[in-house]
Enzyme design. Structure first.
Site, short mmCIF file in Angstrom:
data_model
loop_
_atom_site.label_atom_id
_atom_site.label_comp_id
_atom_site.label_asym_id
_atom_site.label_seq_id
_atom_site.Cartn_x
_atom_site.Cartn_y
_atom_site.Cartn_z
N GLY A 82 -58.64 -17.14 -17.02
CA GLY A 82 -57.60 -17.07 -17.00
C GLY A 82 -56.31 -17.89 -16.71
O GLY A 82 -56.47 -19.17 -17.28
N ARG A 83 -55.62 -18.60 -15.80
CA ARG A 83 -54.97 -19.39 -15.89
C ARG A 83 -55.27 -20.26 -14.72
O ARG A 83 -54.68 -21.40 -14.01
CB ARG A 83 -53.28 -18.67 -15.46
N GLU A 86 -56.26 -24.24 -15.26
CA GLU A 86 -54.95 -24.96 -16.02
C GLU A 86 -54.62 -26.28 -14.42
O GLU A 86 -54.01 -27.09 -14.50
CB GLU A 86 -53.77 -24.33 -16.30
N CYS A 112 -63.90 -18.84 -21.01
CA CYS A 112 -62.50 -18.37 -21.79
C CYS A 112 -61.72 -19.74 -21.58
O CYS A 112 -62.27 -20.81 -22.11
CB CYS A 112 -61.79 -17.27 -20.78
N HIS A 113 -60.99 -19.92 -20.76
CA HIS A 113 -60.26 -21.58 -20.48
C HIS A 113 -60.60 -22.42 -18.91
O HIS A 113 -59.93 -23.02 -18.82
CB HIS A 113 -58.63 -20.99 -19.24
N TYR A 133 -61.91 -19.69 -25.28
CA TYR A 133 -60.81 -19.30 -25.64
C TYR A 133 -60.46 -19.77 -27.13
O TYR A 133 -60.33 -21.01 -26.67
CB TYR A 133 -59.85 -18.80 -24.85
#
Length: 180
Positions: A82-83, A86, A112-113, A133
């Site tokens: 997800g975000r 970050e 993923c991320h 990802y």
């Protein structure tokens, strides 16, 4: 079992591992920058868009703040995407948490991320192989690691997945490492 995440975590990538670990009888702890109800999101692909779209998902309570995590108390680590990655990678406690699991050769699941979080320990990622990802391919390569095009990859103690559709295999491999 420790899960590190934050707001804007991909809902499937946190709920599926959390409940799957509970189902197996493992204690599962969700850590975030502070103890709170996390805002999760759902990422999906919509025809005509060049990237995924984001929609609100469910609330999820975290159990412990990163600063209070004692990594030695946990047998494995999962980093959802997800975000959240970050910005959680900026938390000063995260590098030591991640470093512990690699240095002690404990199972690490990164999907993923999550590659953005692995980038906080580039010295430990150098020479490893993992997937993420596709938009995170530069993060993997910047660490001196080899980006694997497969949707699921196991390398030493690291299980990596491309995105939420890979969760069944991702969790199967992660649980297999935990049970060794």
């Amino acid at each position: 079992m420790l899960i590190i995440t934050g707001d804007a975590v991909e809902a499937l990538e946190v709920f599926y591992p959390y409940y799957r670990c509970l189902e197996e009888g493992f204690e599962a702890t969700i850590a975030s920058p502070s103890v709170k109800k996390l805002y999760t999101v759902s990422h999906d692909f919509v025809e005509g868009t060049e990237t995924y779209v984001e929609k609100p998902a469910y609330g999820l309570d975290s159990h412990i703040a990163f600063a209070d995590v004692m990594p030695s108390e946990y047998d494995g680590l999962i980093i959802p995407g997800g975000r959240a990655p970050e910005y959680i990678r900026l938390d000063e406690s995260v590098p030591a948490i991640v470093r512990h699991f690699f240095e002690e050769n404990k199972p690490v699941g990164a999907i993923c991320h999550a590659a953005q979080v692995l980038s906080v320990v580039p010295d430990l990622m150098r020479g490893k192989e993992y997937t993420a990802y596709i938009a995170c391919k530069p993060d993997v390569q910047a660490c001196g690691a080899k980006y694997i095009e497969e949707h699921l990859h196991v390398y030493e103690n690291l299980v990596s997945g491309h995105a939420w559709p890979d969760l069944p295999g991702f969790m199967r491999e992660f649980i297999s490492l935990l049970n060794k």
